[in-house]
Design a protein around this motif. Structure first.
Motif, short mmCIF file in Angstrom:
data_model
loop_
_atom_site.label_atom_id
_atom_site.label_comp_id
_atom_site.label_asym_id
_atom_site.label_seq_id
_atom_site.Cartn_x
_atom_site.Cartn_y
_atom_site.Cartn_z
N ARG A 338 0.85 -1.21 0.00
CA ARG A 338 0.00 0.00 0.00
C ARG A 338 0.88 1.25 0.00
N GLN A 339 1.91 1.25 0.85
CA GLN A 339 2.81 2.42 0.91
C GLN A 339 3.62 2.55 -0.38
N MET A 340 3.92 1.41 -1.02
CA MET A 340 4.65 1.48 -2.30
C MET A 340 3.80 2.18 -3.36
N VAL A 341 2.49 1.89 -3.35
CA VAL A 341 1.59 2.56 -4.30
C VAL A 341 1.59 4.06 -4.03
N LYS A 342 1.43 4.43 -2.76
CA LYS A 342 1.46 5.87 -2.39
C LYS A 342 2.76 6.49 -2.88
N GLY A 343 3.87 5.82 -2.58
CA GLY A 343 5.17 6.35 -2.95
C GLY A 343 5.32 6.54 -4.44
N ALA A 344 4.80 5.59 -5.21
CA ALA A 344 4.91 5.68 -6.67
C ALA A 344 4.04 6.81 -7.21
N LEU A 345 2.82 6.94 -6.66
CA LEU A 345 1.93 8.03 -7.09
C LEU A 345 2.62 9.38 -6.89
N ASP A 346 3.30 9.54 -5.75
CA ASP A 346 3.97 10.81 -5.46
C ASP A 346 5.22 10.99 -6.32
N VAL A 371 7.22 -19.73 -0.27
CA VAL A 371 7.51 -19.32 -1.65
C VAL A 371 6.20 -19.27 -2.44
N GLY A 372 6.01 -18.21 -3.20
CA GLY A 372 4.78 -18.05 -3.98
C GLY A 372 3.82 -17.06 -3.34
N THR A 373 4.14 -16.62 -2.11
CA THR A 373 3.31 -15.60 -1.46
C THR A 373 3.60 -14.24 -2.08
N ILE A 374 2.57 -13.53 -2.51
CA ILE A 374 2.77 -12.20 -3.07
C ILE A 374 1.62 -11.28 -2.71
N TRP A 375 1.95 -10.04 -2.35
CA TRP A 375 0.97 -8.98 -2.12
C TRP A 375 1.01 -8.03 -3.31
N ILE A 376 -0.17 -7.71 -3.83
CA ILE A 376 -0.29 -6.77 -4.94
C ILE A 376 -1.22 -5.64 -4.52
N ALA A 377 -0.82 -4.40 -4.79
CA ALA A 377 -1.70 -3.26 -4.51
C ALA A 377 -1.81 -2.37 -5.74
N VAL A 378 -2.99 -1.78 -5.92
CA VAL A 378 -3.21 -0.83 -7.00
C VAL A 378 -4.07 0.31 -6.45
N GLY A 379 -3.84 1.52 -6.94
CA GLY A 379 -4.65 2.61 -6.41
C GLY A 379 -4.46 3.93 -7.14
N ASN A 380 -5.27 4.88 -6.72
CA ASN A 380 -5.12 6.27 -7.18
C ASN A 380 -5.09 7.14 -5.90
N ARG A 381 -5.23 8.47 -6.06
CA ARG A 381 -5.09 9.35 -4.89
C ARG A 381 -6.20 9.08 -3.86
N ASP A 382 -7.35 8.61 -4.31
CA ASP A 382 -8.50 8.45 -3.40
C ASP A 382 -8.57 7.07 -2.76
N LYS A 383 -8.07 6.06 -3.44
CA LYS A 383 -8.33 4.69 -2.97
C LYS A 383 -7.18 3.76 -3.35
N ILE A 384 -6.84 2.88 -2.43
CA ILE A 384 -5.84 1.85 -2.71
C ILE A 384 -6.41 0.50 -2.28
N ILE A 385 -6.37 -0.48 -3.16
CA ILE A 385 -6.79 -1.83 -2.78
C ILE A 385 -5.58 -2.75 -2.82
#
Lengths: 418, 418
Positions: A338-346, A371-385
Motif C-alpha cells: 500500500r505504501q509502495m503505491v502511495k510512494g509511486a503516485l507521489d 515461496v509463492g506468497t505475493i501482495w499486490i496493490a493498485v490505487g489512485n489518490r482516493d483509494k488503494i486496494i
C-alpha cells in the motif's frame, strides 16, 4: 481444403538449443489465407532425413514450407540436396550476389574481403524461382514438383518472415483457390479452462461443423478462439459475429478483452482512452510488469515510469515506505505494498500506480510466508486496494503469473475508479 | 545410437496459437542421457493424423514421446485412440482418481461437485503403465509395442516436465544401453556467426567424427556447443576438455562465458564474486534489463534496484538529469545517459550503474536520430563510459538487443574497473 506441411531443418532444433517460433508464425499466416497446416516436422542436418521428410510431407500436403539449413555456417547439406531433389544444378544468381555484396559493404560495414561462405549464399538451384531476401543474404527458393509446391527459406525468423510477407503469401493465394477464413478471439481471466468449457458447453456443442472453438489457457487466462471456414467471406463473417456476441455475453463477467491481444495491451488502451497515467513499483516482479507495458509502441502516452525497488533500503529511500512498517510487517505485506503505491503516485506524479512484493523462490520462503506468497496493490489518490496471492510454481512462472494478476487487478480498478 | 521421435498433438500448435517449448526441453533431457531426438512432429486433434504419426515415427525411432491431447477440454480423441492403438480398454485408476479429488478439494479449493471431465482424467488404457503426475490431473502413460516404447504425457509444460523427471528419464536409462554424451558450451559477443566460423575453421575441420560443433547466433552473441559421443564417459570427457580449452583460447578475446548460461547470469556471478552492487536506469529498454537480472535466483545479492525513467520528467525528478541537458541534447544523448548513471549511483547507492536511452520504434525516429538509435552508459563513482549503437529491427528486437549490448558493456566495465 489446401493443406501445408512445415519442415524445419537443423540439429539445433533437435538438441533443443533453440525454440522453434517460426512454425507458429507461419501457421498463423497460412491460416489467414485459408491454408491449413496439417503437419509440422523437424529434422536434423542429415541428407537422408531431409530427403525422407520431403517425400513424406509431399504425400500429406500440397504445400511444403521448409525453413533452416541455409545459413553461412550450415553444413552445406540442404542446398545441394534441394538441387538434387529438384533435378537442378547450382548457379550464381547475379541479383542475390549484388545484394550480398551490398549488405557486407554498405550495411554490415565489414572489412573486405567478403568470405567465400557468404558469397556462396548467391548460389541457387537453376530449377527454382528465387524469392529475394531483403533482410539477409540467404534467398528463398520456390520449387514445383508433381503438383506440389516446395518453398525453402532461411531459418532466421526475421529473414523468413520478410520473404513470406514479400513473396510467399501473394503467390500462394493466386496459386490456390483458398476458402474464406474468419476468426474471433476473446480472453478470460481467473476461471479454470474446464470451468470455462463447462459454462459454454451448450454453445460449443451447438456450433456448426465449419466453426471450431479452441482453448488456450495461460497464466490464469484462457484465450478462446472461434475459427470459421466457408466459401463466402461475408456470410461466414456475419455468422461469426453473431456467434461471437453470444459467446461474449456468456463470459462477460470474466472477459478481459474481445480482441486477440495481450492483457497489458487491453489495459494500455483503456488508460489511453481515459487519458490517465500509470507508474509501477515492483519488488518481486523485478521490472517484468514495466517491460510488458513498454514493449508495445505508444506506451509513453500513459506510462511515466517505474521503480524496481528490490532492496528494502530502496523501498524506504525512493518510495517512502516507513522503516517501522517493514520491521513490523515485513517487505511482503499489505502495509508495504500500500505504501509502495502511495510512494509511486507521489514520485512519478501519475493517476494510477501498481505495486508488487512477494517471495518468488526458490529461497526466501518461511512458515508463514511460503515461496509463492505475493501482495499486490493498485490505487489512485482516493483509494488503494491490496490483494494477497499464493502461487506454487518455480521462480520465473511465479514472477510471470504474479505480473499478469497485478495487471488484471489494475484493469478492474481502472474500470471501477477510472 | 538410440533414436527418439517427439509427437506433439493439438490444433493449437497448428494454428500457431501456442509456441512449442516442450520439444526443445525434451530434446535437451534426452541428449543428456545419450538419446538422440531424430524427428519432431506436430499433428492436430485428428484421429487419422495421430494414428498415422504413431506408425510413422515408430518406423524411425525406438522411443516415441507424445505430448498433448490429454487435457480436460481436449476433444477426447487422443486417449481413446491410444486405447485402440495399444489394444486396451479404458479403466479407472484409483490412485489417479484419489489424486484428482485431492487436487480439486485441497489444492485448487474448487467448490464441489468435481466435473465429470475432470474425474475422467483418472481413466487410463489397461495396457499402459501409469506415470503418476504430481503436478496435475492428467497422468502420463507408458506403452510398449513391437519393441518400441511410447510415452504419452499432457502438454502443459510444468506437468510434462514433472512426469519426465519423476519417471521417464530413469526408466529409459535402465531400458537402453545409452552411450556417454558430453557437451561444452561457450558464448561469444560482438562477432558475426560466419566470422566466428571462419576464425575456427581449422579447429572445426579437424574435429573427430564423434564430436560435433553447433552454432547458435542470437542478439549479437554466438553460442558454440561441442557435443561428443562415446562409450566411455571418462575418455570422452577428457577428450572434450582439451578440445574445449583449444576453442576457448582461439576465442578468448570475444568470449563472454564458458558455461551454458545466459550473459546476464555470467555478469551476475562476476558481480557477486567481487562483492559489488548494481542499479539500472532504463528509458528505452523499459525494465527489460532489470527483469533479466531479477529472473535468476539470488539476484538480490548484488541488484539493489532500478528506475524505469520513461518520461523525461522522471529522468529529471528521480535521476537528477539536468533539464537543460535534455533541452540541449535530447533524452537520447551521451550527456543524458551519463547523468542517468550518476543519478542511479546516488539514488540506489550502488557500486555500478547501467543506463539506456534510445528510440525503439516504430515511431519517434528523426533525421539525425533514426529508429534504432540508442545510447548506453555504464560506470562507477570514478568513471563513466558511454557508447552509441544503431539497430535496424522492429521494436521488441531493438529493445532486446539493446539490453544485451548494455549487459555486455557492463561485463567489460566490471572486468576492467571492478
Amino acid at each position: 481444403m489446401v493443406h501445408a506441411s512445415i519442415i524445419t531443418i537443423g540439429d539445433e532444433l533437435l538438441i533443443g538449443q533453440v525454440i522453434d517460433t517460426n512454425s507458429a508464425w507461419l501457421a498463423q499466416e497460412m491460416n489467414k489465407i485459408g491454408i491449413w497446416v496439417k503437419r509440422r516436422v523437424a529434422v536434423g542436418d542429415l541428407a537422408d532425413d531431409i530427403w525422407n521428410a520431403l517425400d513424406q510431407e509431399a504425400a500429406h500436403s500440397q504445400i511444403i514450407l521448409i525453413t533452416g539449413g541455409l545459413g553461412p555456417t550450415a553444413d552445406d547439406i540442404t542446398k545441394p540436396l534441394l538441387c538434387k531433389y529438384f533435378d537442378g544444378k547450382l548457379v550464381v544468381n547475379e541479383a542475390v550476389l549484388k545484394h550480398v555484396r551490398y549488405l557486407f559493404e554498405e550495411v554490415f560495414r565489414r572489412p573486405p574481403p567478403i568470405l567465400d561462405r557468404n558469397l556462396r549464399q548467391a548460389e541457387v538451384p537453376d530449377t527454382c524461382e528465387v524469392l529475394f531476401n531483403r533482410a539477409g543474404t540467404a534467398p528463398g527458393m520456390w520449387f514445383e514438383k508433381n503438383g506440389r509446391i516446395f518453398i525453402s527459406m532461411p531459418g532466421v525468423p526475421n529473414e523468413m518472415k520478410t520473404i513470406v510477407k514479400d513473396h510467399v503469401l501473394e503467390r500462394l493465394k493466386s496459386h490456390f483457390r483458398v476458402p474464406a477464413i474468419e476468426s474471433r478471439t476473446l480472453v478470460t481471466f481467473g476461471m479454470g479452462e474446464s470451468a470455462v468449457a463447462e459454462r459454454i458447453k451448450e454453445f460449443e456443442e451447438n456450433l456448426p461443423a465449419h466453426i471450431k472453438l479452441a482453448y488456450l489457457p495461460n497464466y490464469g487466462m484462457v484465450r478462446l478462439r472461434l475459427t470459421g471456414t466457408g466459401n463466402n467471406s461475408e456470410i461466414i463473417s456475419g455468422e461469426m459475429d453473431s456467434l461471437f456476441e453470444t459467446l461474449k455475453l456468456q463470459l462477460s463477467d470474466i472477459m478481459v478483452t474481445d480482441k486477440d491481444e495481450p492483457i497489458e495491451l487491453a489495459v494500455s488502451n483503456l488508460l489511453i482512452s481515459k487519458g490517465k497515467t500509470l507508474s509501477t513499483a515492483e519488488s518481486c516482479t523485478g521490472g517484468f510488469i514495466a517491460q510488458l507495458f513498454t514493449s508495445h509502441a505508444g506506451s509513453s502516452a500513459f506510462y511515466k515510469g517505474g521503480m524496481v525497488s528490490y532492496a528494502n533500503q530502496v523501498k524506504e529511500d525512493l518510495l517512502q515506505v516507513d522503516h517501522q512498517t517493514i520491521l513490523d510487517n515485513g517487505a511482503v505485506s499489505e502495509e508495504t505494498v500500500r505504501q509502495m503505491v502511495k510512494g509511486a503516485l507521489d514520485a512519478f506524479k501519475t493517476d494510477f500506480a501498481l505495486a508488487t512484493s512477494g517471495i518468488m523462490g526458490p529461497g526466501g520462503g518461511t512458515e508463514t510466508k511460503p515461496v509463492g506468497t505475493i501482495w499486490i496493490a493498485v490505487g489512485n489518490r482516493d483509494k488503494i486496494i491490496a490483494q494477497k496471492f499464493n502461487f506454487r510454481f518455480e521462480r520465473k512462472r511465479n514472477i510471470d503469473i504474479s505480473s499478469y494478476n497485478a495487471i488484471n487487478l489494475l484493469r478492474k480498478f481502472v474500470g471501477d475508479h477510472g
